[in-house]
Design a protein around this motif. Structure first.
Motif, PDB file in Angstrom:
ATOM      1  N   VAL A   1       0.851  -1.081   0.059  1.00 29.67           N
ATOM      2  CA  VAL A   1      -0.335   0.114   0.132  1.00 29.67           C
ATOM      3  C   VAL A   1       1.013   1.049  -0.200  1.00 29.67           C
ATOM      4  CG1 VAL A   1      -1.759   1.081   1.291  1.00 29.67           C
ATOM      5  CG2 VAL A   1      -1.889  -1.326   1.254  1.00 29.67           C
ATOM      6  N   LYS A   2       0.336   2.281  -0.862  1.00 30.35           N
ATOM      7  CA  LYS A   2       1.384   3.617  -0.954  1.00 30.35           C
ATOM      8  C   LYS A   2       0.308   4.789  -0.798  1.00 30.35           C
ATOM      9  CE  LYS A   2       1.317   3.027  -5.858  1.00 30.35           C
ATOM     10  NZ  LYS A   2       1.844   2.791  -7.048  1.00 30.35           N
ATOM     11  N   HIS A   3       0.895   5.657  -0.365  1.00 30.51           N
ATOM     12  CA  HIS A   3       2.391   5.740  -0.071  1.00 30.51           C
ATOM     13  C   HIS A   3       2.643   6.583   1.406  1.00 30.51           C
ATOM     14  CE1 HIS A   3       1.836   6.903  -4.405  1.00 30.51           C
ATOM     15  NE2 HIS A   3       2.896   6.187  -4.504  1.00 30.51           N
ATOM     16  N   TYR A   4       3.247   5.803   1.907  1.00 37.23           N
ATOM     17  CA  TYR A   4       3.292   6.129   3.583  1.00 37.23           C
ATOM     18  C   TYR A   4       4.289   7.242   3.881  1.00 37.23           C
ATOM     19  CZ  TYR A   4       3.252   5.332   8.736  1.00 37.23           C
ATOM     20  OH  TYR A   4       3.566   5.249  10.039  1.00 37.23           O
ATOM     21  N   VAL A   5       4.073   8.471   4.368  1.00 35.13           N
ATOM     22  CA  VAL A   5       2.705   8.573   4.618  1.00 35.13           C
ATOM     23  C   VAL A   5       2.766  10.415   4.537  1.00 35.13           C
ATOM     24  CG1 VAL A   5       3.379   9.270   6.958  1.00 35.13           C
ATOM     25  CG2 VAL A   5       0.828   8.981   6.365  1.00 35.13           C
ATOM     26  N   ALA A   6       1.579  10.903   4.470  1.00 35.59           N
ATOM     27  CA  ALA A   6       1.570  12.534   4.126  1.00 35.59           C
ATOM     28  C   ALA A   6       2.005  13.073   2.926  1.00 35.59           C
ATOM     29  CB  ALA A   6       2.015  13.375   5.184  1.00 35.59           C
ATOM     30  N   TYR A   7       1.885  12.229   1.785  1.00 28.69           N
ATOM     31  CA  TYR A   7       2.205  12.354   0.278  1.00 28.69           C
ATOM     32  C   TYR A   7       0.914  12.833  -0.382  1.00 28.69           C
ATOM     33  CZ  TYR A   7       3.822  11.171  -4.376  1.00 28.69           C
ATOM     34  OH  TYR A   7       4.140  11.190  -5.810  1.00 28.69           O
ATOM     35  N   ASN A   8       0.862  14.101  -0.436  1.00 30.63           N
ATOM     36  CA  ASN A   8      -0.327  14.655  -1.187  1.00 30.63           C
ATOM     37  C   ASN A   8      -0.076  15.690  -2.411  1.00 30.63           C
ATOM     38  OD1 ASN A   8      -0.761  14.580   2.102  1.00 30.63           O
ATOM     39  ND2 ASN A   8      -2.024  13.555   0.999  1.00 30.63           N
ATOM     40  N   GLY A   9       0.891  15.604  -3.067  1.00 32.42           N
ATOM     41  CA  GLY A   9       1.275  16.402  -4.332  1.00 32.42           C
ATOM     42  C   GLY A   9       2.481  16.134  -4.922  1.00 32.42           C
ATOM     43  N   GLU A  10       2.535  16.487  -6.376  1.00 36.15           N
ATOM     44  CA  GLU A  10       3.818  15.936  -7.116  1.00 36.15           C
ATOM     45  C   GLU A  10       4.931  17.090  -7.083  1.00 36.15           C
ATOM     46  OE1 GLU A  10       3.769  12.659  -8.642  1.00 36.15           O
ATOM     47  OE2 GLU A  10       2.332  13.085  -6.875  1.00 36.15           O
ATOM     48  N   ASP A  11       4.610  18.423  -7.055  1.00 36.21           N
ATOM     49  CA  ASP A  11       5.575  19.436  -7.335  1.00 36.21           C
ATOM     50  C   ASP A  11       6.454  19.392  -6.029  1.00 36.21           C
ATOM     51  OD1 ASP A  11       6.536  21.786  -8.394  1.00 36.21           O
ATOM     52  OD2 ASP A  11       5.664  22.983  -6.868  1.00 36.21           O
ATOM     53  N   ARG A  12       7.758  19.160  -6.478  1.00 38.69           N
ATOM     54  CA  ARG A  12       8.746  19.015  -5.563  1.00 38.69           C
ATOM     55  C   ARG A  12       8.673  17.722  -4.568  1.00 38.69           C
ATOM     56  NH1 ARG A  12      12.390  23.578  -5.081  1.00 38.69           N
ATOM     57  NH2 ARG A  12      11.344  25.297  -5.984  1.00 38.69           N
ATOM     58  N   ARG A  13       7.852  16.732  -5.052  1.00 37.21           N
ATOM     59  CA  ARG A  13       7.873  15.687  -4.222  1.00 37.21           C
ATOM     60  C   ARG A  13       9.151  14.887  -4.074  1.00 37.21           C
ATOM     61  NH1 ARG A  13       5.829  10.346  -7.853  1.00 37.21           N
ATOM     62  NH2 ARG A  13       7.182  10.734  -9.860  1.00 37.21           N
ATOM     63  N   THR A  14      10.135  15.087  -5.039  1.00 42.30           N
ATOM     64  CA  THR A  14      11.500  14.560  -5.327  1.00 42.30           C
ATOM     65  C   THR A  14      12.425  15.699  -5.201  1.00 42.30           C
ATOM     66  OG1 THR A  14      11.556  14.051  -7.463  1.00 42.30           O
ATOM     67  CG2 THR A  14      10.801  12.285  -6.384  1.00 42.30           C
ATOM     68  N   GLY A  15      11.867  16.840  -5.048  1.00 37.83           N
ATOM     69  CA  GLY A  15      13.021  17.977  -5.088  1.00 37.83           C
ATOM     70  C   GLY A  15      13.216  18.539  -6.503  1.00 37.83           C
ATOM     71  N   TYR A  16      14.000  19.517  -6.673  1.00 41.46           N
ATOM     72  CA  TYR A  16      14.556  20.086  -7.869  1.00 41.46           C
ATOM     73  C   TYR A  16      15.917  20.200  -8.219  1.00 41.46           C
ATOM     74  CZ  TYR A  16      10.198  23.004  -9.001  1.00 41.46           C
ATOM     75  OH  TYR A  16       9.107  23.169  -9.578  1.00 41.46           O
ATOM     76  N   GLY A  17      16.207  20.255  -9.503  1.00 47.46           N
ATOM     77  CA  GLY A  17      17.573  19.792  -9.766  1.00 47.46           C
ATOM     78  C   GLY A  17      17.753  18.361 -10.434  1.00 47.46           C
ATOM     79  N   PHE A  18      18.836  18.289 -11.090  1.00 50.06           N
ATOM     80  CA  PHE A  18      18.952  17.113 -12.015  1.00 50.06           C
ATOM     81  C   PHE A  18      19.973  16.146 -11.338  1.00 50.06           C
ATOM     82  CE2 PHE A  18      19.585  14.538 -15.927  1.00 50.06           C
ATOM     83  CZ  PHE A  18      18.264  14.648 -16.196  1.00 50.06           C
ATOM     84  N   GLY A  19      19.750  14.692 -11.410  1.00 54.57           N
ATOM     85  CA  GLY A  19      20.526  13.941 -10.910  1.00 54.57           C
ATOM     86  C   GLY A  19      21.164  14.301  -9.517  1.00 54.57           C
ATOM     87  N   GLN A  20      22.508  13.958  -9.550  1.00 52.45           N
ATOM     88  CA  GLN A  20      23.155  14.041  -7.939  1.00 52.45           C
ATOM     89  C   GLN A  20      22.891  15.706  -7.545  1.00 52.45           C
ATOM     90  OE1 GLN A  20      24.395  11.452  -6.561  1.00 52.45           O
ATOM     91  NE2 GLN A  20      23.739  10.564  -8.138  1.00 52.45           N
ATOM     92  N   LEU A  21      22.496  16.523  -8.358  1.00 53.54           N
ATOM     93  CA  LEU A  21      22.302  17.936  -7.982  1.00 53.54           C
ATOM     94  C   LEU A  21      20.945  18.150  -7.180  1.00 53.54           C
ATOM     95  CD1 LEU A  21      23.970  19.947 -10.595  1.00 53.54           C
ATOM     96  CD2 LEU A  21      25.053  19.229  -8.574  1.00 53.54           C
ATOM     97  N   ARG A  22      20.088  17.167  -7.411  1.00 52.64           N
ATOM     98  CA  ARG A  22      18.692  17.422  -6.734  1.00 52.64           C
ATOM     99  C   ARG A  22      18.605  17.758  -5.306  1.00 52.64           C
ATOM    100  NH1 ARG A  22      15.292  15.669 -10.321  1.00 52.64           N
ATOM    101  NH2 ARG A  22      12.824  15.736  -9.750  1.00 52.64           N
ATOM    102  N   GLY A  23      17.756  18.752  -5.211  1.00 52.24           N
ATOM    103  CA  GLY A  23      17.558  19.161  -3.786  1.00 52.24           C
ATOM    104  C   GLY A  23      16.786  18.247  -2.897  1.00 52.24           C
ATOM    105  N   ASP A  24      16.283  19.089  -1.857  1.00 50.76           N
ATOM    106  CA  ASP A  24      15.494  18.143  -0.939  1.00 50.76           C
ATOM    107  C   ASP A  24      13.834  18.091  -1.318  1.00 50.76           C
ATOM    108  OD1 ASP A  24      17.040  17.121   1.430  1.00 50.76           O
ATOM    109  OD2 ASP A  24      17.359  19.103   2.222  1.00 50.76           O
TER     110      ASP A  24
END
Length: 791
Positions: A146-169
């Motif tokens: 079951v996913k996504h544990y927990v408090a995941y409610n949007g896609e913008d900045r869900r994995t941060g900004y920046g490419f590859g190893q430079l990706r932020g929080d």
């Protein structure tokens, strides 16, 4: 003699203990690194994952079921269990052992891209439908993650900004313990109590700490709910510190393979961590029934779908359709309608599935389009098709002949490139149609694009911008498009263009600029995902005029409008993209019996609402879209379902909603009344009658809401009551003190709220027909009084 862990007559914990004791220390380290030979050689299947949000992704011939939000809108847990069981059967037939789904994230913002993948905004409903789905799927002896544990409610900045190893929080969700417990965690608790064997850790941070690296967050299901399954992180970016995640209790490091874990890291893990993760995983593999009922292995056949599953997909699509408006009995279309105009994207260009990992590949040989379904059901009626609008799709690429350099010196687009060292240079390209190779991101990134755009026609022009990254488009210095996407198309499903309409004058050039940055763009070459920038357009044409003319010549007009949505993007606003609002208005002006079909992920703005006769919300209905829509239009079946978004929010409380949560009209009027109530052993049982005052079968969906200490009402119960024409039925709804609970920091759990509260029975959160006052004393529901009339 077979090993004890393969002996189905033994208790689960005895079998698990025997297996773990048989494993060497190095076996356990290998398992922690995602290497499962030590299990498979002992008769256990390895975790073998398949995306399964609304059917199976990338499995030939899988059934494309309606989206999760559609399933939730049925308010029918029995149907949800049947749906889950069908998905599970197909997964097992294809040889998989772990379903990545269902999704039980709450829809806290209607613009969030994955709203249609999950079960809506209400914790009770999400948990009810999610739990039923899990029970059905796992009845096939496999594991639901079951996913996504927990408090995941949007896609913008869900994995941060920046490419590859430079990706932020990633995004940081600031949430109190009370809100976490009273809202976000409740659907997960419901699926855990239904037996879910696995949970997927989300990308986001919670109060500054990544969910997959937080010992506090990961401990809640084990400590408070007694959960004994295993965790796995989401694909890429969910774990930033693998050693911390391992120590926090994240069982596996990746969806296949070791992730960022190393042998040295695992060997250095705190005492007991590795034993615990091996125990959690093996318990799930044995407890799910996978060991006693081993799968046959992967099948290359395309026959995982069955006629029964496709019938279920159709029934679900019908049951999930919400009749939002029906003026002057515009629906159903009866014998007085001899001709119907079907307008808008009604063929393969309709939207059938959500985008991303929850998408299902559509089999063109099975796909039943809205146009085909309506034609098949129309009988002797005349059906006229008119395109009207292209809908929410990437438009044809603007030709190079429309571009002139900013200084007018020749054709082309001036593009400023840069590399990782800060060096910048300018090149001239023929058009705005560019894909950035993964290896070029740091060495040749196209930032600012400048050109003059000239059209040969005057009037409104649709523009679309396909983007993997973040882009802002300006015309004559004014921003007309701005948005971000992780990818133009995320794995499968629809493309996600940015859309607008601008007025241009023939032969009169406008200054066009695009600022393009990496933003959230990601590159997964094996999946065809990478940064792109592509400008498309649709010059003025006759499509809307032709549609209005077709509508005016028919007895009724059915207008399909759509909006694409899914993983890796959020909607930029709630307006229908492009020229679709204009299409609806023009058709409604030509035909007073205009029915609008919302082929959308959820709520949209409807500036034309008072101009149309009827509105149907059909969500993303899956491969049986056409049959389901025709059944509703021509009344093969009746339905009643959920609408609304954010019904408990202060904004809705202050301003109201066009359609309240739980709203859904039917083709037969009903009347309801409480006939009695009792309180026995702390359980309130309310008996009520339902009369069908119409001439068609119907289902009355009675909803119970609790107003706790005067707060906004929240859903606490559902009863579906089928009633034949002219008949009556009696039903019962039960409420306990557990439904009237809030998080208590002192007790460290949700506890019943002492005092007087109200239970409301109704047809939606805003339309109630009975009210019962209750008293909670010493944690027990002790008194109940029927309030006449409801306050």
């Amino acid at each position: 003699m077979a090993p004890r862990w393969l002996d189905a007559s033994l208790e689960l914990e005895e079998r698990v203990g025997a297996l773990v004791a048989d494993l060497s220390g190095q076996d356990k380290v290998a398992i922690a690194l995602g290497e499962f030979d030590a299990l498979t050689t002992r008769g256990l299947p390895a975790p073998d994952y398949v995306d399964a949000g609304t059917g199976l992704r990338d499995v030939p011939g899988a059934t494309a079921f309606p989206a999760g939000i559609a399933l939730a809108s049925t308010f029918d847990p029995d149907l949800a269990r049947e749906y889950g069981a069908a998905v599970g059967r197909e997964a097992r037939a294809a040889g998989f052992t772990v379903l990545l789904g269902p999704t039980v994230d709450l829809a806290r913002d209607p613009r969030a891209g994955r709203v249609p993948e999950a079960f809506g905004e209400d914790p009770y409903l999400s948990g009810l439908i999610g739990a039923a789905h899990v029970r059905g799927a796992q009845s096939n002896h496999l594991i639901c993650q079951v996913k996504h544990y927990v408090a995941y409610n949007g896609e913008d900045r869900r994995t941060g900004y920046g490419f590859g190893q430079l990706r932020g929080d990633a995004m940081d969700v600031q949430v109190s313990t009370a809100v976490l417990q009273d809202a976000y965690l409740r659907p997960f608790r419901a699926v855990v109590e239904a037996g879910a064997w696995s949970m997927m850790g989300s990308y986001n941070r919670i109060n500054g700490q990544y969910a997959c690296e937080s010992p506090e967050v990961l401990a809640i299901p084990r400590r408070e709910w007694g959960w004994q399954g295993f965790y796995c992180p989401d694909f890429l970016f969910a774990v930033r510190d693998d050693a911390r995640a391992l120590a926090a209790g994240l069982d596996l490091g990746a969806l296949g393979g070791s992730g960022g874990r190393t042998r040295e890291m695992v060997e250095a893990a705190p005492s007991g961590v590795v034993d615990a993760l091996v125990t959690n995983l093996t318990r799930a593999l044995i407890g799910s029934g996978l060991v006693d009922h081993p799968p046959a292995g992967h099948s290359s056949a395309s026959g995982v779908s069955t006629p029964a599953h496709r019938d279920l997909a159709e029934r679900t699509a019908i049951a999930s359709t919400v009749l939002l408006r029906n003026q002057n009995a515009a629906l159903p279309l009866g014998p007085d309608v001899a001709s119907v105009a079907v307008i808008g994207p009604s063929g393969a260009d309709a939207l059938y599935v959500v985008g991303g990992s929850a998408a299902v590949d559509l089999d063109p040989n099975r796909l039943l389009t809205p146009a085909a379904g309506i034609r098949a059901a129309a009988g002797e009626r005349t059906v006229v098709l008119a395109q009207g609008s292209l809908g929410d799709v990437p438009l044809p690429t603007v030709p190079a002949t429309a571009f002139t350099l900013p200084d007018g010196s020749g054709p082309g687009v001036e593009v400023e490139f840069s590399d990782g060292s800060g060096r910048r240079w300018t090149e001239v390209l023929a058009d705005i149609d560019h894909a950035v190779a993964a290896g070029d991101v740091a060495s040749r990134w196209p930032g600012r694009w400048r050109t003059r755009l000239t059209s040969a026609a005057s009037g409104p022009h649709r523009l679309s911008l396909n983007v993997g990254g973040r882009a802002r488009l300006r015309i004559n210095g004014t921003t007309v498009l701005c948005g971000s996407r992780e990818a133009d198309q995320f794995i499968h499903g629809p493309h996600y263009p940015l859309q607008t309409v601008v007025d241009l004058i023939a032969g009169d050039p406008v200054e066009l600029e695009v600022d393009y940055e990496e933003g959230p763009a990601i590159a997964i070459p094996p999946m065809g995902i990478g940064p792109v920038l592509r400008l498309g357009w649709q010059p003025p044409d006759a499509l809307i005029g032709q549609a209005a003319a077709a509508a005016g010549a028919c007895d009724a007009a059915v207008v399909l409008v759509n909006q694409a949505c899914g993983e890796g993007m959020d909607r930029d606003d709630l307006a229908l993209p492009g020229d679709q609002d204009e299409l609806v208005r023009r058709v409604a002006a030509a035909n007073p019996r205009t029915i609008v079909v919302l082929n959308t992920p959820g709520a949209v703005r409807m500036p034309w609402l008072d101009e149309v006769a009827a509105v149907l919300q059909v969500w993303y209905p899956g491969e049986r879209f056409g049959a389901a829509l025709a059944a509703v239009l021509f009344t093969r079946l009746d339905y009643d379902a959920d609408g609304g978004i954010g019904y408990r929010s202060p904004g809705i409380g202050e301003h109201g909603a066009a359609f309240s949560f739980g709203h859904g009209l039917g083709y037969a009027a009903t009347s309801c009344a409480v006939t009695g109530h009792t309180v026995v052993d702390g359980r309130l049982r309310i008996e009520f009658s339902v009369a069908n005052n119409g001439t068609r079968d119907t289902v009355q969906v009675t909803q119970a809401y609790a107003r706790i200490s005067g707060s906004a009402a929240e859903l606490v119960g559902i009863v579906r009551v089928p009633v034949a024409p002219g008949a009556s039925a009696v039903a019962e709804l039960e409420v306990t003190s557990a439904a009237i609970a809030r998080w208590s920091a002192q007790a460290a759990r949700r506890v019943p709220v002492e005092g007087r509260h109200r239970i409301l029975l109704g047809d939606s959160s805003a339309v109630t027909w009975a009210e019962v006052a209750v008293v909670i004393a010493d944690g027990v529901l002790t008194e109940a009084t029927l309030v006449h009339p409801p306050e």
